[in-house]
Design an enzyme around this catalytic site. Structure first.
Site, PDB file in Angstrom:
ATOM      1  N   LEU A  68      -5.420 -62.538  42.140  1.00  0.00           N
ATOM      2  CA  LEU A  68      -5.038 -62.918  40.791  1.00  0.00           C
ATOM      3  C   LEU A  68      -6.007 -64.010  40.350  1.00  0.00           C
ATOM      4  CD1 LEU A  68      -1.135 -63.189  41.132  1.00  0.00           C
ATOM      5  CD2 LEU A  68      -2.434 -61.306  40.120  1.00  0.00           C
ATOM      6  N   ASP A  69      -6.330 -64.040  39.058  1.00  0.00           N
ATOM      7  CA  ASP A  69      -7.256 -65.040  38.551  1.00  0.00           C
ATOM      8  C   ASP A  69      -6.719 -66.452  38.780  1.00  0.00           C
ATOM      9  OD1 ASP A  69      -8.931 -63.067  37.680  1.00  0.00           O
ATOM     10  OD2 ASP A  69      -8.381 -63.234  35.561  1.00  0.00           O
ATOM     11  N   TYR A  70      -7.618 -67.394  38.774  1.00  0.00           N
ATOM     12  CA  TYR A  70      -7.306 -68.820  38.956  1.00  0.00           C
ATOM     13  C   TYR A  70      -6.182 -69.273  38.021  1.00  0.00           C
ATOM     14  CZ  TYR A  70      -8.236 -73.907  38.878  1.00  0.00           C
ATOM     15  OH  TYR A  70      -8.138 -75.278  38.935  1.00  0.00           O
ATOM     16  N   THR A 104      -4.018 -67.304  36.344  1.00  0.00           N
ATOM     17  CA  THR A 104      -2.892 -66.371  36.259  1.00  0.00           C
ATOM     18  C   THR A 104      -1.798 -66.768  37.229  1.00  0.00           C
ATOM     19  OG1 THR A 104      -4.401 -64.570  35.655  1.00  0.00           O
ATOM     20  CG2 THR A 104      -2.231 -63.939  36.455  1.00  0.00           C
ATOM     21  N   HIS A 133     -11.016 -59.428  35.574  1.00  0.00           N
ATOM     22  CA  HIS A 133     -10.645 -59.852  34.225  1.00  0.00           C
ATOM     23  C   HIS A 133     -10.298 -58.667  33.321  1.00  0.00           C
ATOM     24  CE1 HIS A 133     -12.991 -63.948  34.588  1.00  0.00           C
ATOM     25  NE2 HIS A 133     -12.034 -63.802  35.488  1.00  0.00           N
TER      26      HIS A 133
END
Length: 283
Positions: free
Chosen positions: A127-129, A131, A215
């Site tokens: 998961l993104d930083y 998110t 992304h």
């Protein structure tokens, strides 16, 4: 001692997480390159295969053997001997070369597996930083391999919730925009919309990515003119929200447990900041 295996596997795949000092695949490759690992007392390489029954040892210089454990509390949503699901907060990487990562915090937050191939717990997706949301973790070597295969085979259903900017023409649809020249697809459905003085309209949207590009959801929504609230990378100039982070939440995972056969559907409750918007528009 390596337990019995159904088929041979490369050490650089099998060995992820076996040793606390080399918890990631990249670290394992570096240790192999530096000749720190032996199999049955023979120096191992990236070409070494494991069949079952071998003795794998790690020998590193003493100055590298330091106890630098990250102290970071995580919310555990579910856990058994094979796997765990945890809540990932915003503002921390899942894994990588940084010290502060979810991967480095798992050991202190999860119970050690009692199974023969128990290993250091490892996240099996990213998961993104910025998110938040639900993250799946393997606790044994066989579980990590099985879960990785499930993601590769696209048998894990992921659902995200987000807040988008602007009046959306359609209440639902599919976005098919190639990312890095690779096919990518995301389904969306508007759950609720509210008027906003600053943003015109804000929309609570459910997302189901069919592929897993970097992304992807952020790029897809920006491509149709409705970026995610708080997205500083793909947002619209003049409509950036500061101080409240990215409104993107990994809400649920549905999958079949690879060892029990049970169908799992686990949700991670929405952050409070989502609920505040759709109770009272504050912007």
């Amino acid at each position: 001692m390596v337990p019995a295996l159904p088929s041979p596997i490369r050490l650089q795949e099998y060995g992820v997480g076996i040793f606390s000092l080399i918890p990631t695949k990249s670290a394992l490759k570096k240790a192999l390159k530096k000749r720190y690992i032996t199999v049955n007392d023979m120096t191992a390489t990236s070409a070494t295969f494991i069949n079952g029954g071998e003795s794998i040892k790690l020998t590193m210089p003493k100055d590298l053997d330091q106890d630098n454990r990250l102290v970071y509390a995580l919310e555990v949503l579910f856990e058994d001997e094979h796997l765990a699901l945890i809540h990932k907060p915003a503002g921390i990487l899942v894994s990588g070369n940084s010290f502060k990562t979810i991967a480095n915090a798992l050991n202190q937050n999860l119970k050690p597996s009692k199974l023969p191939d128990a290993t250091i717990p490892q996240p099996v997706h990213r998961l993104d930083y910025a998110t938040t949301g639900i993250l799946l973790v393997g606790k044994t070597s066989s579980s990590i391999r099985a879960l990785n295969k499930m993601f590769a085979d696209k048998t894990v259903e992921k659902t995200y919730h987000t807040v988008t900017i602007g009046t959306m023409a359609n209440d639902s649809g599919t976005i098919s925009l190639a990312i890095d020249d690779k096919e990518s697809q995301s389904d969306y459905k508007v759950i609720e919309s509210v008027s906003s003085v600053r943003f015109g309209q804000l929309n609570w949207v459910e997302l189901k990515p069919k592929t897993g590009r970097r992304h992807q959801l952020r790029k897809h929504l920006a491509s149709i003119g409705h970026p995610i609230l708080g997205d500083k990378d793909y947002g619209i100039e003049g409509l950036l929200l500061n101080g409240k982070g990215l409104y993107l939440h990994a809400f649920s995972l549905r999958f079949i447990h690879p060892f029990t056969g049970e169908t799992f559907l686990l949700n991670d409750k929405l952050p409070k900041k989502f609920k505040k918007i759709f109770i009272q528009d504050q912007w």
